[in-house]
Design a protein around this motif. Structure first.
Motif, PDB file in Angstrom:
ATOM      1  N   ARG A 177       0.797  -1.213   0.000  1.00 17.53           N
ATOM      2  CA  ARG A 177       0.000   0.000   0.000  1.00 17.53           C
ATOM      3  C   ARG A 177       0.841   1.279   0.000  1.00 17.53           C
ATOM      4  NH1 ARG A 177      -4.938   2.130   1.027  1.00 17.53           N
ATOM      5  NH2 ARG A 177      -4.606   4.112   2.040  1.00 17.53           N
ATOM      6  N   ALA A 178       2.010   1.207   0.643  1.00 16.39           N
ATOM      7  CA  ALA A 178       2.850   2.414   0.733  1.00 16.39           C
ATOM      8  C   ALA A 178       3.321   2.884  -0.642  1.00 16.39           C
ATOM      9  CB  ALA A 178       4.046   2.146   1.632  1.00 16.39           C
ATOM     10  N   SER A 179       3.100   2.090  -1.684  1.00 21.47           N
ATOM     11  CA  SER A 179       3.446   2.526  -3.051  1.00 21.47           C
ATOM     12  C   SER A 179       2.717   3.812  -3.411  1.00 21.47           C
ATOM     13  CB  SER A 179       3.040   1.460  -4.075  1.00 21.47           C
ATOM     14  OG  SER A 179       3.630   0.231  -3.776  1.00 21.47           O
ATOM     15  N   PHE A 186      -7.839   0.474  12.475  1.00 20.70           N
ATOM     16  CA  PHE A 186      -8.243  -0.394  11.362  1.00 20.70           C
ATOM     17  C   PHE A 186      -9.436  -1.243  11.776  1.00 20.70           C
ATOM     18  CE2 PHE A 186      -3.731   0.454  10.370  1.00 20.70           C
ATOM     19  CZ  PHE A 186      -3.921   1.053   9.129  1.00 20.70           C
ATOM     20  N   GLU A 187     -10.336  -1.511  10.815  1.00 20.87           N
ATOM     21  CA  GLU A 187     -11.583  -2.174  11.180  1.00 20.87           C
ATOM     22  C   GLU A 187     -11.480  -3.694  11.290  1.00 20.87           C
ATOM     23  OE1 GLU A 187     -10.975  -0.327   8.536  1.00 20.87           O
ATOM     24  OE2 GLU A 187     -12.045  -0.984   6.742  1.00 20.87           O
ATOM     25  N   ASN A 188     -10.404  -4.269  10.768  1.00 22.14           N
ATOM     26  CA  ASN A 188     -10.346  -5.732  10.752  1.00 22.14           C
ATOM     27  C   ASN A 188      -8.974  -6.214  11.209  1.00 22.14           C
ATOM     28  OD1 ASN A 188     -11.172  -8.346  10.229  1.00 22.14           O
ATOM     29  ND2 ASN A 188     -10.552  -8.280   8.085  1.00 22.14           N
ATOM     30  N   PHE A 191      -8.964  13.070   9.475  1.00 24.11           N
ATOM     31  CA  PHE A 191      -8.325  12.101  10.385  1.00 24.11           C
ATOM     32  C   PHE A 191      -6.818  12.281  10.208  1.00 24.11           C
ATOM     33  CE2 PHE A 191      -6.312   8.014  11.187  1.00 24.11           C
ATOM     34  CZ  PHE A 191      -6.855   7.692  12.431  1.00 24.11           C
ATOM     35  N   ALA A 192      -6.055  12.097  11.273  1.00 24.85           N
ATOM     36  CA  ALA A 192      -4.602  12.309  11.202  1.00 24.85           C
ATOM     37  C   ALA A 192      -3.920  11.137  10.503  1.00 24.85           C
ATOM     38  CB  ALA A 192      -4.048  12.506  12.606  1.00 24.85           C
ATOM     39  N   SER A 193      -4.197  10.996   9.211  1.00 29.03           N
ATOM     40  CA  SER A 193      -3.635   9.879   8.424  1.00 29.03           C
ATOM     41  C   SER A 193      -2.136  10.085   8.207  1.00 29.03           C
ATOM     42  CB  SER A 193      -4.357   9.807   7.073  1.00 29.03           C
ATOM     43  OG  SER A 193      -3.523   9.220   6.103  1.00 29.03           O
TER      44      SER A 193
END
Ligand code: UD1
Length: 421
Positions: A94-96, A331-333, A163-165
């Protein structure tokens, strides 16, 4: 796929060197795209995620070489001849998506595959997109790719993040370094990796203030130059290895560790009965006499308790005296390790974002499956104090975030080996 075999053992003793932070390196590497001059990162970790970022930057035309056995990443983005970050690479990690801001700022356009969700949650990119749009970018989603352009260049703006993403703060911060005028990011993420990125960008000539607080101000400059930057210590690897003596007993010194990287986590360890002391070389961790005590944990953005240490903390609390409640707020899961820990004899109930852990006296070895990076290492930690043998299957996730895990834990006395397949 490799698996790891762990046999439960007694107290651990020795020192563990903590590597440079994976998550810092994954945002520092794309920062090279902001300048035509070379950027060199020292203290880089040797991980498969770093190889994936190398592959991505190379596909865009950057030259990346790993020196000194991978500990130094030397990068040059003199010729960026491709502006498309392809799905085949982006989907691996994901960091891509952190190449979007720098490419847009440097080239004025970028096409970046949407990374999609991952095992721990949906993880959208709306905050990255809104932030870059506020800087003047036009962004469209076509065929799974974000097509971004800034025809008139980027222009500073005030951005209030909902949100502090971490990733959105990083992408916007990098793009804003080359935008015209002043950008203010409110409700910015405050993680040490953000401070590390700002420090590196300043060394490249960027004008940034307020990193580490929730309001970051960036004054755009015309160009950035080359720099050499040491990657900050990996606080998640640090916290993970601090839990090894906490779970097994004994005393271990984590070299390079600092309490300021993990304040909220150290407070919870103290409440659970673990002594943590800052030394000249790092952090010394020892379990006090008696059983681990139950504690409640809620994950939060920094400086709160990190979501990336929730699974490992759960491994500790499985054998605590009393009941602990763990709330996952990022995170939700992110409780996929709970059923695997239950296979080892843990008593855990999960309802939505809350896991209730009733401590048992001892866990028992079992075959278990690693579901994501931090879940994998939590199973190894749990296995180190369990009775008998545990086989952790599907450990490829582990190599994304932990270098030489079996060697580092083996050196402090753990009975752990990798079985290649
Ligand atoms: C980074 C870390 C990851 C860590 C996480 C939270 C890297 C490479 N990864 O991930 O290890 O677990 O911070 O500390 O640094 N969100 C949105 N919209 C967005 C962006 C995020 O809704 O545009 C949500 C996510 O779905 C998630 C939460 O915000 O629920 C936190 O995500 P974020 O802080 O962006 O994490 P990452 O940067 O992806």
């Amino acid at each position: 796929m490799d698996s790891i075999i762990v046999r439960g053992n007694g107290p651990l003793k020795g020192q563990i060197p903590i590597a440079g932070a994976k998550n810092a390196c994954l945002t520092l590497m794309p920062a090279t795209l902001l300048s035509e001059e070379p950027l060199t990162l020292t203290n880089a970790p040797r991980l498969s995620d770093i190889k994936t970022m190398t592959e991505l930057l190379s596909s865009l035309g950057a030259e990346v070489s790993s020196l000194q056995d991978g500990k130094v990443q030397a990068m040059s983005s003199h010729n960026i001849d491709n502006h498309i970050a392809d799905y085949d690479i982006v989907r691996k990690m994901r960091a891509s998506n952190l190449v979007l801001g720098p490419m847009l700022a440097r080239l004025g356009h970028a096409v970046v595959s949407l990374p999609g969700g991952c095992a721990i949650g949906a993880r959208p990119m709306d905050l990255h997109i809104h932030g870059l749009e506020a800087l003047g970018a036009e962004i469209e989603l076509k065929d799974g790719y974000l097509h971004a352009k800034a025809v008139k260049g980027l222009k500073g703006a005030t951005i209030d993040l909902a949100f502090a993403s971490v990733g959105a703060t990083e992408n916007i911060m990098m793009a804003a370094t080359l935008a015209k005028g002043t950008t203010v990011i409110n409700n910015a993420a405050r993680e040490p990796e953000i401070v590390d990125l700002a420090t590196c960008l300043r060394a490249m000539g960027a004008q940034i203030e307020g990193d580490g607080s929730s309001s970051i101000e960036i004054q755009g400059v015309d160009r950035l130059h080359g720099a050499t930057h040491p990657v900050v210590t990996d606080r998640i690897e640090l916290g993970t290895y601090m839990l090894a003596p906490a779970i097994c007993g004994g005393e271990v010194e984590c070299l390079g560790g600092k309490i300021s990287l993990l304040g909220a986590f150290c407070e919870k360890l103290d409440a659970a009965g673990i002594h943590v002391e800052e030394t000249e070389k790092g952090l010394k961790v020892a379990r006090r006499n008696g059983r681990i005590q139950a504690v409640d944990v809620t994950t939060e953005p920094f400086p709160g308790f990190p979501t990336d240490l929730q699974a490992q903390m759960m491994a500790l609390l499985c054998t605590a005296e009393g009941t602990s409640v763990l709330e996952e707020k990022i995170f939700e899961n992110r409780f996929m390790h709970a059923p695997e820990l239950t296979r080892m004899g843990a008593d855990i109930e999960v309802h939505g974002g809350t896991a209730t852990v009733h401590g048992v006296k001892r866990l028992k070895g079992a075959p278990v499956m690693a579901t994501d990076l931090r879940a994998s290492v939590s199973l190894i930690l749990a296995a180190m104090a369990a009775e008998g043998e545990t086989i952790v299957n599907r450990v490829y996730h582990l190599d994304r975030g932990y270098e030489r895990v079996e060697e580092k834990l083996g050196n402090i006395g753990a009975h752990i080996e990798r079985v290649k397949s």
